[in-house]
Design an enzyme around this catalytic site. Structure first.
Site, PDB file in Angstrom:
ATOM      1  N   PHE A 237     -50.139 -23.099 -31.168  1.00 56.10           N
ATOM      2  CA  PHE A 237     -51.076 -22.123 -31.756  1.00 56.10           C
ATOM      3  C   PHE A 237     -52.532 -22.499 -31.463  1.00 56.10           C
ATOM      4  O   PHE A 237     -53.372 -21.635 -31.177  1.00 56.10           O
ATOM      5  CB  PHE A 237     -50.840 -22.042 -33.268  1.00 56.10           C
ATOM      6  CG  PHE A 237     -51.487 -20.851 -33.914  1.00 56.10           C
ATOM      7  CD1 PHE A 237     -50.846 -19.621 -33.931  1.00 56.10           C
ATOM      8  CD2 PHE A 237     -52.751 -20.938 -34.494  1.00 56.10           C
ATOM      9  CE1 PHE A 237     -51.443 -18.506 -34.515  1.00 56.10           C
ATOM     10  CE2 PHE A 237     -53.352 -19.835 -35.076  1.00 56.10           C
ATOM     11  CZ  PHE A 237     -52.701 -18.610 -35.095  1.00 56.10           C
TER      12      PHE A 237
ATOM     13  N   PRO B 209     -49.115 -31.883 -31.601  1.00 57.66           N
ATOM     14  CA  PRO B 209     -50.574 -32.093 -31.597  1.00 57.66           C
ATOM     15  C   PRO B 209     -51.358 -30.832 -31.240  1.00 57.66           C
ATOM     16  O   PRO B 209     -52.556 -30.775 -31.492  1.00 57.66           O
ATOM     17  CB  PRO B 209     -50.766 -33.170 -30.511  1.00 57.66           C
ATOM     18  CG  PRO B 209     -49.610 -32.981 -29.587  1.00 57.66           C
ATOM     19  CD  PRO B 209     -48.465 -32.576 -30.474  1.00 57.66           C
TER      20      PRO B 209
ATOM     21  N   GLY C  92     -50.532 -27.960 -32.579  1.00 56.28           N
ATOM     22  CA  GLY C  92     -50.148 -26.996 -33.620  1.00 56.28           C
ATOM     23  C   GLY C  92     -49.028 -26.085 -33.147  1.00 56.28           C
ATOM     24  O   GLY C  92     -49.052 -24.881 -33.368  1.00 56.28           O
ATOM     25  N   ARG C  93     -48.037 -26.695 -32.476  1.00 56.89           N
ATOM     26  CA  ARG C  93     -46.879 -25.966 -31.925  1.00 56.89           C
ATOM     27  C   ARG C  93     -47.358 -24.863 -30.972  1.00 56.89           C
ATOM     28  O   ARG C  93     -46.748 -23.800 -30.874  1.00 56.89           O
ATOM     29  CB  ARG C  93     -45.994 -25.410 -33.046  1.00 56.89           C
ATOM     30  CG  ARG C  93     -45.482 -26.536 -33.963  1.00 56.89           C
ATOM     31  CD  ARG C  93     -44.515 -26.045 -34.998  1.00 56.89           C
ATOM     32  NE  ARG C  93     -44.124 -27.117 -35.921  1.00 56.89           N
ATOM     33  CZ  ARG C  93     -43.084 -27.934 -35.745  1.00 56.89           C
ATOM     34  NH1 ARG C  93     -42.323 -27.803 -34.697  1.00 56.89           N
ATOM     35  NH2 ARG C  93     -42.816 -28.871 -36.632  1.00 56.89           N
TER      36      ARG C  93
ATOM     37  N   TYR D 198     -32.396 -32.638 -30.807  1.00 56.95           N
ATOM     38  CA  TYR D 198     -32.915 -31.541 -29.987  1.00 56.95           C
ATOM     39  C   TYR D 198     -31.782 -30.980 -29.126  1.00 56.95           C
ATOM     40  O   TYR D 198     -31.318 -31.624 -28.197  1.00 56.95           O
ATOM     41  CB  TYR D 198     -34.086 -31.995 -29.108  1.00 56.95           C
ATOM     42  CG  TYR D 198     -35.276 -32.568 -29.867  1.00 56.95           C
ATOM     43  CD1 TYR D 198     -35.504 -32.237 -31.201  1.00 56.95           C
ATOM     44  CD2 TYR D 198     -36.169 -33.446 -29.260  1.00 56.95           C
ATOM     45  CE1 TYR D 198     -36.572 -32.765 -31.910  1.00 56.95           C
ATOM     46  CE2 TYR D 198     -37.245 -33.974 -29.952  1.00 56.95           C
ATOM     47  CZ  TYR D 198     -37.439 -33.634 -31.276  1.00 56.95           C
ATOM     48  OH  TYR D 198     -38.506 -34.158 -31.967  1.00 56.95           O
TER      49      TYR D 198
HETATM   50  N1  LIG Z   1     -40.934 -36.165 -35.353  1.00 55.95           N
HETATM   51  C1  LIG Z   1     -40.759 -34.897 -35.590  1.00 55.95           C
HETATM   52  O1  LIG Z   1     -40.274 -34.494 -36.641  1.00 55.95           O
HETATM   53  C2  LIG Z   1     -41.167 -33.891 -34.551  1.00 55.95           C
HETATM   54  C3  LIG Z   1     -41.311 -32.538 -34.888  1.00 55.95           C
HETATM   55  C4  LIG Z   1     -41.725 -31.649 -33.893  1.00 55.95           C
HETATM   56  C5  LIG Z   1     -41.985 -32.121 -32.606  1.00 55.95           C
HETATM   57  N2  LIG Z   1     -41.811 -33.439 -32.308  1.00 55.95           N
HETATM   58  C6  LIG Z   1     -42.098 -33.974 -30.954  1.00 55.95           C
HETATM   59  O2  LIG Z   1     -43.449 -33.651 -30.627  1.00 55.95           O
HETATM   60  C7  LIG Z   1     -43.483 -32.979 -29.380  1.00 55.95           C
HETATM   61  C8  LIG Z   1     -44.645 -32.000 -29.326  1.00 55.95           C
HETATM   62  O3  LIG Z   1     -44.607 -31.113 -30.411  1.00 55.95           O
HETATM   63  P1  LIG Z   1     -44.326 -29.556 -30.271  1.00 55.95           P
HETATM   64  O4  LIG Z   1     -43.656 -29.275 -28.979  1.00 55.95           O
HETATM   65  O5  LIG Z   1     -43.682 -29.149 -31.544  1.00 55.95           O
HETATM   66  O6  LIG Z   1     -45.744 -28.876 -30.340  1.00 55.95           O
HETATM   67  P2  LIG Z   1     -47.104 -28.940 -29.486  1.00 55.95           P
HETATM   68  O7  LIG Z   1     -47.072 -30.022 -28.517  1.00 55.95           O
HETATM   69  O8  LIG Z   1     -48.170 -28.894 -30.510  1.00 55.95           O
HETATM   70  O9  LIG Z   1     -47.069 -27.513 -28.779  1.00 55.95           O
HETATM   71  C9  LIG Z   1     -46.101 -27.170 -27.834  1.00 55.95           C
HETATM   72  C10 LIG Z   1     -46.318 -25.714 -27.484  1.00 55.95           C
HETATM   73  O10 LIG Z   1     -47.597 -25.570 -26.876  1.00 55.95           O
HETATM   74  C11 LIG Z   1     -47.497 -24.951 -25.614  1.00 55.95           C
HETATM   75  N3  LIG Z   1     -48.492 -25.645 -24.735  1.00 55.95           N
HETATM   76  C12 LIG Z   1     -48.467 -26.922 -24.336  1.00 55.95           C
HETATM   77  N4  LIG Z   1     -49.571 -27.224 -23.620  1.00 55.95           N
HETATM   78  C13 LIG Z   1     -50.305 -26.097 -23.562  1.00 55.95           C
HETATM   79  C14 LIG Z   1     -51.538 -25.764 -22.971  1.00 55.95           C
HETATM   80  N5  LIG Z   1     -52.252 -26.668 -22.299  1.00 55.95           N
HETATM   81  N6  LIG Z   1     -51.997 -24.492 -23.102  1.00 55.95           N
HETATM   82  C15 LIG Z   1     -51.283 -23.564 -23.799  1.00 55.95           C
HETATM   83  N7  LIG Z   1     -50.124 -23.820 -24.398  1.00 55.95           N
HETATM   84  C16 LIG Z   1     -49.622 -25.078 -24.275  1.00 55.95           C
HETATM   85  C17 LIG Z   1     -46.071 -25.155 -25.173  1.00 55.95           C
HETATM   86  O11 LIG Z   1     -45.633 -24.071 -24.406  1.00 55.95           O
HETATM   87  P3  LIG Z   1     -44.798 -24.268 -23.037  1.00 55.95           P
HETATM   88  O12 LIG Z   1     -43.678 -25.204 -23.346  1.00 55.95           O
HETATM   89  O13 LIG Z   1     -44.332 -22.897 -22.733  1.00 55.95           O
HETATM   90  O14 LIG Z   1     -45.766 -24.816 -22.045  1.00 55.95           O
HETATM   91  C18 LIG Z   1     -45.315 -25.179 -26.505  1.00 55.95           C
HETATM   92  O15 LIG Z   1     -45.010 -23.864 -26.916  1.00 55.95           O
HETATM   93  C19 LIG Z   1     -42.107 -32.314 -29.282  1.00 55.95           C
HETATM   94  O16 LIG Z   1     -41.780 -31.984 -27.945  1.00 55.95           O
HETATM   95  C20 LIG Z   1     -41.222 -33.369 -29.874  1.00 55.95           C
HETATM   96  O17 LIG Z   1     -40.908 -34.344 -28.896  1.00 55.95           O
HETATM   97  C21 LIG Z   1     -41.412 -34.320 -33.268  1.00 55.95           C
END
Ligand SMILES: NC(=O)c1ccc[n+]([C@@H]2O[C@H](COP(=O)([O-])OP(=O)(O)OC[C@H]3O[C@@H](n4cnc5c(N)ncnc54)[C@H](OP(=O)(O)O)[C@@H]3O)[C@@H](O)[C@H]2O)c1
Length: 338
Positions: A211, A206, A208-209, A55
């Site tokens: 969405f 969790p 959906g990025r 990252y």
């Molecule tokens: N192992 C792997 O290959 C892999 C791949 C991807 C991710 N990851 C890990 O998983 C973690 C989480 O995944 P992710 O960040 O991809 O996706 P996510 O947690 O599904 O979604 C993050 C997105 O949601 C927004 N968000 C968060 N809480 C919210 C809420 N309550 N209301 C509205 N929007 C909200 C965030 O925006 P803001 O930041 O602007 O609040 C960000 O754009 C990552 O940080 C990483 O550590 C691992």
């Protein structure tokens, strides 16, 4: 904050914090703000933090390193997870991975330096190297446990076969996989394997990025540098299709008096006690909202309704952009030991 237990009794907050978006992939961010979010997470007990050496690359670990160096006593209050093994994630290029034993050791030493910590609580292989038998990679990871540099081991995007083989070399405490209302592939083989072996399942992306929260209403809501604009589910046609699913989930969440983000996290937590999602956010308000989802219980009738909504709308688009080399890195297998 409620606690949950991953494999080998590793206790973590029931909802963790994904730190990736603070440094990479999802557009601009601000360091002072990120440090505030980290402070708030520690204050409210969201103590299971997730990062990776890729990252940034490196800058997300450096951010956490700066945090630990400037907050005395913080390190002991947190469960810190990082990952190794991905060397390049540029769109259009093949991803490069490395699971060779000498690389595992070097990557760990480098992460410890960047994070400014004495040990990593949970060390994951971020992507399985399809050229290196998993026994060799996990053998090297197990050496790090013996030396006290790492406490628990994890794998990400591994097939159930790879998980079983790895677990025979050294107990695996967590498997990190994409798992959410719109990505349920783990339910076929990986989740049952984790349940049978007592391995924690850590759903990444969790929400959906983002969405599934309903906060992204159009592609223009994302900055032009945002990686999600390249992803199949965010292409215009898929985006419009998938928005119908989000609207239905939002309507259900509203009736229940929770946010769509909370509904998505509560649904994951309801699947099994060994599940610990790690939503990512750069907002203290969203952090608190996501943490509160740990208290949100769904009835059987509500779980059934969610299944019906998912079935009625379906999801358009793959999880990742199409690339044959990349596909070998999802639910990945490795060669047998010679
Ligand atoms: N192992 C792997 O290959 C892999 C791949 C991807 C991710 N990851 C890990 O998983 C973690 C989480 O995944 P992710 O960040 O991809 O996706 P996510 O947690 O599904 O979604 C993050 C997105 O949601 C927004 N968000 C968060 N809480 C919210 C809420 N309550 N209301 C509205 N929007 C909200 C965030 O925006 P803001 O930041 O602007 O609040 C960000 O754009 C990552 O940080 C990483 O550590 C691992």
């Amino acid at each position: 904050m409620l606690q949950r237990q991953l494999g080998q009794g590793f206790k973590v907050s029931a909802i963790g914090l994904g730190c990736m978006g603070m440094s990479d992939f999802y557009g601009d961010s601000d360091k002072a703000n990120n440090l505030r979010v980290l402070d708030e997470a520690r204050d409210i007990g969201v103590s299971f933090w997730d990062t990776s050496d890729i990252y940034g690359p490196h800058t997300n670990e450096q951010l956490l390193g700066e945090y630990f160096a400037s907050r005395s006593g913080a390190r002991e209050q947190l469960q810190l997870a990082t990952k190794f093994g991905i060397l390049n994630t540029k769109v259009g290029e093949g991803w490069k991975v490395n699971g060779r034993p000498e690389y595992v050791r070097q990557a760990c030493e480098d992460s410890l330096k960047r994070l400014k910590v004495e040990h990593i609580d949970l060390y994951y292989q971020h992507r399985i190297d399809p050229d290196v038998p998993i026994e060799e990679t996990v053998g090297a990871m197990a050496e790090l446990v013996k030396e006290g540099k790492v406490r628990y081991l994890g794998l990400s995007e591994a097939s159930h076969r790879t998980i079983e083989r790895a677990h025979r070399v050294h107990p695996i405490s967590a498997v990190q996989m994409e798992y959410s209302l719109w990505s349920r592939e783990v339910e076929a083989e990986v989740l049952p394997t984790c349940q049978r072996l007592g391995i924690g399942l850590v759903p990444y992306s969790p929400l959906g990025r983002g969405f599934l929260t309903g906060a992204i209403r159009q592609r223009a809501d994302l900055q032009s540098s945002d990686w999600r604009l390249q992803m199949p589910r965010f292409q215009q046609q898929a985006f419009d299709h998938n928005m119908q699913l989000v609207d239905a989930l939002m309507a259900m969440a509203e009736r229940k008096g929770v946010s769509a983000a909370q509904l998505a996290l509560a649904w994951l937590l309801a699947q099994d006690p060994l599940i610990v999602p790690i939503p990512g956010t750069r907002s203290t308000k969203r952090l608190a909202e996501n943490a509160a989802a740990s208290e949100c219980l769904l009835s059987d009738a509500e779980l059934t309704e969610i299944s019906q909504v998912l079935q009625a709308h379906g999801v358009e688009g793959d999880r990742y952009y199409s690339n044959p080399q990349l596909e070998t890195l999802l639910f990945a297998d490795t060669p047998e030991l010679a």
